[in-house]
Design an enzyme around this catalytic site. Structure first.
Site, PDB file in Angstrom:
ATOM      1  N   GLU A  82       9.087  -3.569  10.759  1.00 19.90           N
ATOM      2  CA  GLU A  82       9.448  -2.282  10.140  1.00 19.90           C
ATOM      3  C   GLU A  82       9.925  -1.281  11.192  1.00 19.90           C
ATOM      4  OE1 GLU A  82       6.661  -0.738   7.289  1.00 19.90           O
ATOM      5  OE2 GLU A  82       7.758   1.160   7.112  1.00 19.90           O
ATOM      6  N   ASP A  99      -1.260  -6.408  -0.379  1.00 22.67           N
ATOM      7  CA  ASP A  99      -1.246  -5.715   0.912  1.00 22.67           C
ATOM      8  C   ASP A  99      -2.658  -5.224   1.232  1.00 22.67           C
ATOM      9  OD1 ASP A  99       0.006  -4.761   3.137  1.00 22.67           O
ATOM     10  OD2 ASP A  99       1.044  -3.097   2.134  1.00 22.67           O
ATOM     11  N   GLU A 148      -1.404  -5.521   8.604  1.00 24.30           N
ATOM     12  CA  GLU A 148      -0.664  -4.877   9.691  1.00 24.30           C
ATOM     13  C   GLU A 148      -1.304  -5.180  11.044  1.00 24.30           C
ATOM     14  OE1 GLU A 148      -0.352  -0.677   8.879  1.00 24.30           O
ATOM     15  OE2 GLU A 148       0.758  -1.006   7.013  1.00 24.30           O
ATOM     16  N   ASP A 187       0.846  -1.204   0.000  1.00 30.77           N
ATOM     17  CA  ASP A 187       0.000   0.000   0.000  1.00 30.77           C
ATOM     18  C   ASP A 187       0.880   1.253   0.000  1.00 30.77           C
ATOM     19  OD1 ASP A 187       0.871  -0.018   2.628  1.00 30.77           O
ATOM     20  OD2 ASP A 187      -1.110   0.188   3.531  1.00 30.77           O
ATOM     21  N   SER A 188       2.207   1.052   0.043  1.00 26.76           N
ATOM     22  CA  SER A 188       3.148   2.170  -0.159  1.00 26.76           C
ATOM     23  C   SER A 188       2.926   2.810  -1.524  1.00 26.76           C
ATOM     24  CB  SER A 188       4.592   1.684  -0.033  1.00 26.76           C
ATOM     25  OG  SER A 188       4.817   0.542  -0.840  1.00 26.76           O
ATOM     26  N   LYS A 207      -0.977  -9.641   2.981  1.00 23.67           N
ATOM     27  CA  LYS A 207      -0.262  -9.128   4.163  1.00 23.67           C
ATOM     28  C   LYS A 207      -1.201  -8.179   4.881  1.00 23.67           C
ATOM     29  CE  LYS A 207       3.058  -5.738   3.973  1.00 23.67           C
ATOM     30  NZ  LYS A 207       2.417  -4.724   4.845  1.00 23.67           N
TER      31      LYS A 207
END
Ligand code: KIV
Length: 278
Positions: free
Chosen positions: A183, A84, A116, A45-46, A114
């Site tokens: 991270e 993501d 978070e 999602d970057s 993925k």
């Protein structure tokens, strides 16, 4: 060519082979990354920051992720592609998380997702894994919680925060995650937690003691200059290379030097003559 599987990734950890992961957001780039043999490609999602120009990843939606992920999957034959899960796409309920994971698997064609968070998302991770879908966890400085962290701050520095990181990692492992991203956490902490886990750890700003590393491709190629994180290493300066190519093209067009005959097409002279005589 066969695709990398989560078993291959586990085997790498247990053989002590370092695992490399890189982001990609489009077909052409994914094709290059895949041909280089990188085993894990993350459609991160970057892309909110480096592709779409948002201030952070929060505006990124499922539709945007699916659009880019489809292109990445089309560009790959070897890498395991991870989608993501964007902001709030897995928090509302287990059902909502499962619906969004299904979109990644069925519409985009990823092999894993993925998400978070640690202890607080373990129930979602467990249900997704129970459905036969590989999940990668992500803890530490997670971009979707940037407002809660109050900025880009290193996570896990105090004894309580370090303990939280360990508990989150263990919760993800127990819930069935196949790997976990750390991270922006202190290197010694990432090393210690890596030794306590049986699943691979993939670091970004977490030191060399992780089982693998991930980078945002635009940082690695020197293609994003708004913000260069300390954990990024520029292996190329594509902004300079692209700027000089674009400037040369600009100059050539202005000077009538482009296109040349090589980039032009001919036609039958008689057809042209006929047109002239009309
Ligand atoms: O979105 C992303 O690119 C990521 C990496 C930083 C791990 O989550």
């Amino acid at each position: 060519m066969t695709r990398v599987t989560i078993n291959d990734i586990w085997e790498m950890k247990h053989k002590g082979e370092k695992i490399t992961m890189l982001t990609a957001y489009d077909y052409s780039t994914a094709k290059i990354v895949d041909k280089c043999g990188i085993p894990l490609i993350l459609v991160g999602d970057s892309l909110g920051d480096v592709i779409l120009g948002y201030e952070n990843t929060i505006p990124v939606t499922m539709d945007v992720m699916i659009h880019h992920t489809k292109a990445v999957v089309r560009g790959t034959a070897h890498a395991l592609v991870i989608g993501d899960m964007p902001f709030m796409s897995y928090h509302i309920s287990v059902e909502d998380a499962l619906r969004n994971v299904t979109r990644f698997m069925q519409e985009a064609g990823t092999q894993a997702v993925k998400l978070e968070g640690g202890v607080t998302v373990a129930d979602k991770v467990r249900r997704i894994v129970e459905c036969g879908i590989p999940v990668m966890g992500h803890i530490g400085l997670t971009s979707q919680s940037i407002n809660q962290f109050g900025g880009h701050k290193i996570q896990g520095k105090t004894p309580e925060a370090a303990k939280k990181l360990l508990n989150d990692a263990l919760a993800l492992e127990q819930a069935g995650a196949f790997a976990v991203v750390f991270e922006t956490v202190p290197a010694p902490l990432a090393t210690l937690v890596t030794q306590k886990l049986t699943i691979p750890t993939i670091g970004i700003g977490a030191g060399v003691g992780c089982d693998g590393q991930v980078q945002v491709i635009n940082d690695l190629l020197g293609l994003f200059s708004d913000f260069v994180p300390k954990h990024a290493k520029q292996y190329a300066k594509l902004i300079d290379i692209m700027s000089s190519a674009i400037t040369e093209y600009f100059e050539d067009v202005k000077a009538g030097k482009f296109p040349t005959e090589k980039q032009s097409f001919t036609m039958d002279e008689s057809a042209l003559e006929e047109l002239k005589s009309r």
